[in-house]
Write a protein that holds these residues in place. Structure first.
Motif, PDB file in Angstrom:
ATOM      1  N   SER A  93      -2.486  -9.742   5.066  1.00  0.00           N
ATOM      2  CA  SER A  93      -3.440  -9.098   5.961  1.00  0.00           C
ATOM      3  C   SER A  93      -4.820  -9.659   5.674  1.00  0.00           C
ATOM      4  O   SER A  93      -5.087 -10.126   4.578  1.00  0.00           O
ATOM      5  N   LEU A  97      -7.499  -2.434   4.196  1.00  0.00           N
ATOM      6  CA  LEU A  97      -7.008  -1.280   4.941  1.00  0.00           C
ATOM      7  C   LEU A  97      -5.700  -1.614   5.672  1.00  0.00           C
ATOM      8  O   LEU A  97      -4.730  -0.858   5.596  1.00  0.00           O
ATOM      9  N   GLU A  98      -5.660  -2.760   6.347  1.00  0.00           N
ATOM     10  CA  GLU A  98      -4.431  -3.177   7.028  1.00  0.00           C
ATOM     11  C   GLU A  98      -3.300  -3.378   6.025  1.00  0.00           C
ATOM     12  O   GLU A  98      -2.156  -3.032   6.282  1.00  0.00           O
ATOM     13  N   GLU A 100      -2.846  -1.884   3.081  1.00  0.00           N
ATOM     14  CA  GLU A 100      -2.336  -0.590   2.615  1.00  0.00           C
ATOM     15  C   GLU A 100      -1.458   0.088   3.659  1.00  0.00           C
ATOM     16  O   GLU A 100      -0.542   0.816   3.316  1.00  0.00           O
ATOM     17  N   GLN A 101      -1.749  -0.147   4.924  1.00  0.00           N
ATOM     18  CA  GLN A 101      -0.961   0.451   5.998  1.00  0.00           C
ATOM     19  C   GLN A 101       0.292  -0.360   6.310  1.00  0.00           C
ATOM     20  O   GLN A 101       1.086   0.014   7.164  1.00  0.00           O
ATOM     21  N   ASP A 103       0.308  -3.259   7.667  1.00  0.00           N
ATOM     22  CA  ASP A 103       0.085  -4.048   8.878  1.00  0.00           C
ATOM     23  C   ASP A 103      -0.138  -5.500   8.471  1.00  0.00           C
ATOM     24  O   ASP A 103      -1.253  -5.923   8.206  1.00  0.00           O
ATOM     25  N   TYR A 135       0.908  -8.299   0.559  1.00  0.00           N
ATOM     26  CA  TYR A 135       1.757  -7.115   0.512  1.00  0.00           C
ATOM     27  C   TYR A 135       3.181  -7.565   0.255  1.00  0.00           C
ATOM     28  O   TYR A 135       3.668  -8.501   0.889  1.00  0.00           O
ATOM     29  N   LYS A 141       4.328  -3.300  -2.392  1.00  0.00           N
ATOM     30  CA  LYS A 141       3.074  -2.586  -2.171  1.00  0.00           C
ATOM     31  C   LYS A 141       1.952  -3.606  -2.015  1.00  0.00           C
ATOM     32  O   LYS A 141       2.162  -4.800  -2.174  1.00  0.00           O
ATOM     33  N   CYS A 142       0.778  -3.107  -1.713  1.00  0.00           N
ATOM     34  CA  CYS A 142      -0.380  -3.980  -1.557  1.00  0.00           C
ATOM     35  C   CYS A 142      -0.843  -4.427  -2.938  1.00  0.00           C
ATOM     36  O   CYS A 142      -1.160  -3.609  -3.783  1.00  0.00           O
TER      37      CYS A 142
END
Length: 152
Positions: A93, A97-98, A100-101, A103, A135, A141-142
């Motif tokens: 990403s 933020l992306e 962690e989601q 994305d 990720y 996980k991130c």
């Protein structure tokens, strides 16, 4: 009688293969990717090599996408692509933020090798450092920042 049937079947098989172009692969149908940085340089499509600071990434480089033309010469496609080959399935990403989601951009398979493929802008290509967030890995996980540094 059996020999006549065999000859007819072989003849029909050969005619169908030649008539349907089964023996001639269409090399212009998809964009190719170099398997090594050296191959990318030899084909004249190499743009930059990147040194990742995470062990999960095996290699990464940018090149002009390329295809064969009808005379089996290399023809460059438009745009710039960053290819990332990793030891484990990952996603990248461009923001925390992306990441962690979940994305992320995921790998695509090209020539039997799994790569993460990013379209790069001219501005991104001109930078010495690109920062993405990784990720995946064993914990899925991130894992924070992946810094790709262009070798000069």
């Amino acid at each position: 009688m059996n020999k006549k049937i065999q000859i007819v079947l072989i003849g029909v098989s050969l005619l169908s293969m030649i008539g349907c172009n089964i023996d001639i692969p269409d090399k212009t149908s998809s964009v190719q990717v170099s398997e090594t940085i050296e191959e990318s340089k030899a084909r004249g499509v190499f743009l930059a090599e990147y040194k990742p600071n995470r062990e999960i990434i095996k290699k990464a480089w940018a090149e002009n996408p390329w295809v064969y033309d009808t005379l089996v010469n290399i023809r460059k496609s438009k745009g710039f692509r960053l290819y990332i080959l990793s030891k484990d399935s990952i996603g990248l990403s461009d923001s925390w933020l992306e990441c962690e989601q979940g994305d992320t951009s995921n790998g695509t398979i090209s020539m039997g090798i799994e790569y993460l493929i990013f379209e790069l802008t001219e501005e991104e290509l001109s930078k010495d450092t690109l920062i993405y967030y990784i990720y995946g890995g064993k914990k899925r996980k991130c894992m924070g920042e992946l810094q790709l540094i262009k070798k000069k």
